[in-house]
Design a protein around this motif. Structure first.
Motif, mmCIF file in Angstrom:
data_model
loop_
_atom_site.group_PDB
_atom_site.id
_atom_site.type_symbol
_atom_site.label_atom_id
_atom_site.label_comp_id
_atom_site.label_asym_id
_atom_site.label_seq_id
_atom_site.Cartn_x
_atom_site.Cartn_y
_atom_site.Cartn_z
ATOM 1 N N SER A 38 0.792 -1.185 -0.052
ATOM 2 C CA SER A 38 -0.056 -0.043 -0.087
ATOM 3 C C SER A 38 0.799 1.156 0.042
ATOM 4 O O SER A 38 1.985 1.138 0.059
ATOM 5 N N ILE A 39 0.135 2.295 -0.235
ATOM 6 C CA ILE A 39 0.803 3.754 -0.121
ATOM 7 C C ILE A 39 1.475 4.054 1.361
ATOM 8 O O ILE A 39 0.726 4.015 2.184
ATOM 9 N N ALA A 51 4.940 4.936 -3.044
ATOM 10 C CA ALA A 51 3.775 4.691 -3.749
ATOM 11 C C ALA A 51 3.398 3.562 -4.532
ATOM 12 O O ALA A 51 4.708 2.932 -5.017
ATOM 13 N N SER A 52 2.621 3.049 -4.530
ATOM 14 C CA SER A 52 2.153 1.968 -5.510
ATOM 15 C C SER A 52 2.942 0.645 -5.048
ATOM 16 O O SER A 52 3.674 0.081 -5.972
ATOM 17 N N SER A 54 2.478 -2.138 -4.515
ATOM 18 C CA SER A 54 2.152 -3.575 -5.176
ATOM 19 C C SER A 54 2.873 -3.697 -6.402
ATOM 20 O O SER A 54 2.747 -4.580 -7.200
ATOM 21 N N GLN A 55 3.327 -2.505 -7.065
ATOM 22 C CA GLN A 55 3.476 -2.211 -8.577
ATOM 23 C C GLN A 55 5.222 -2.648 -8.515
ATOM 24 O O GLN A 55 5.901 -2.195 -7.972
ATOM 25 N N GLN A 56 5.255 -3.831 -9.292
ATOM 26 C CA GLN A 56 6.803 -4.348 -9.228
ATOM 27 C C GLN A 56 7.305 -4.037 -10.898
ATOM 28 O O GLN A 56 6.812 -4.106 -11.741
ATOM 29 N N ARG A 93 10.002 -2.677 -5.976
ATOM 30 C CA ARG A 93 8.453 -2.717 -5.633
ATOM 31 C C ARG A 93 8.151 -1.489 -5.173
ATOM 32 O O ARG A 93 8.499 -0.982 -3.996
ATOM 33 N N GLY A 94 7.548 -1.040 -6.082
ATOM 34 C CA GLY A 94 6.952 0.618 -5.706
ATOM 35 C C GLY A 94 8.129 1.602 -6.187
ATOM 36 O O GLY A 94 8.936 1.266 -6.929
ATOM 37 N N THR A 97 7.756 9.223 -4.291
ATOM 38 C CA THR A 97 7.121 10.346 -4.595
ATOM 39 C C THR A 97 7.387 11.478 -3.742
ATOM 40 O O THR A 97 7.953 11.365 -2.622
ATOM 41 N N THR A 115 13.195 4.945 -8.058
ATOM 42 C CA THR A 115 13.506 4.151 -7.211
ATOM 43 C C THR A 115 14.689 4.037 -6.449
ATOM 44 O O THR A 115 14.963 3.497 -5.616
ATOM 45 N N THR A 130 13.822 1.812 -3.532
ATOM 46 C CA THR A 130 12.750 0.768 -3.392
ATOM 47 C C THR A 130 13.379 -0.378 -4.008
ATOM 48 O O THR A 130 12.680 -1.359 -4.392
#
Length: 191
Positions: A38-39, A51-52, A54-56, A93-94, A97, A115, A130
């Motif tokens: 989660s953020i 941020a995000s 879950s976005q890899q 991962r993420g 921002t 990142t 990240t």
């Protein structure tokens, strides 16, 4: 990091928190956040957000190829390139921002978001990534990238030294006298 770890990191990074004060007074913080789903807000001094989560991403774009972290020069590191960050499954991962003014972005993910950043904060410095360092089964290039991060963190001198100097306020100035040198002996010639 687990939810409790992020909460603790947020508390330490907020104005007046332990990590924020440490960096502001001249320390160096290397913060690696990857995952959590989660953020996450305010994960580093100066209000940097994750941020995000879950976005890899499985690749990185090098935005500053002459940055010491990438060249390995000056601290005994290895040269890194974009291919050093490929196929970690995932590499990051993420993304980050709300970067502070003057933050340098060294790497960004294949989804075009920062990142790996570095910035001055007060008299100190902050590095936030990240990247999925230390994930079991990663290629050898991950070991070189992690090794560079650890060596680069010790690269600083001056304002970003760890530990930083401390200042103790007193209600009234205290005079400090310097001793006057005294003659302690006589010079004699020896044969």
């Amino acid at each position: 990091l687990a939810d409790a770890d992020y909460s603790q990191l947020q508390n330490m990074s907020q104005p007046g928190g332990f990590l924020e004060r440490f960096v502001f007074l001249g320390g160096l913080a290397v913060i690696n956040v990857a995952g959590g789903g989660s953020i996450r807000t305010d994960i580093a001094p100066g209000g940097v957000n994750l941020a995000s989560a879950s976005q890899q991403a499985n690749a990185e774009t090098v935005l500053n190829a002459i940055h010491p972290y990438m060249t390995g020069e000056g601290f005994g590191g290895d040269p890194l390139s974009a291919s050093s960050f490929n196929s970690w499954n995932p590499t990051s991962r993420g993304f980050l921002t709300d970067l502070p003014v003057g933050a340098a972005t060294v790497l960004r993910s294949d989804v075009t978001a920062p990142t790996w950043i570095e910035y001055n904060y007060g008299a100190g410095r902050v590095i936030v990534t990240t990247l999925t360092y230390c994930t079991p089964g990663q290629p050898n290039s991950m070991n070189r990238a992690l090794d560079n991060l650890l060596k680069y963190g010790r690269f600083y001198s001056g304002g970003a030294q760890t530990p930083a100097a401390t200042v103790t306020a007193t209600p009234t100035p205290t005079e400090t006298r310097t001793a006057t040198p005294t003659f302690t002996g006589q010079v004699t010639k020896t044969s």
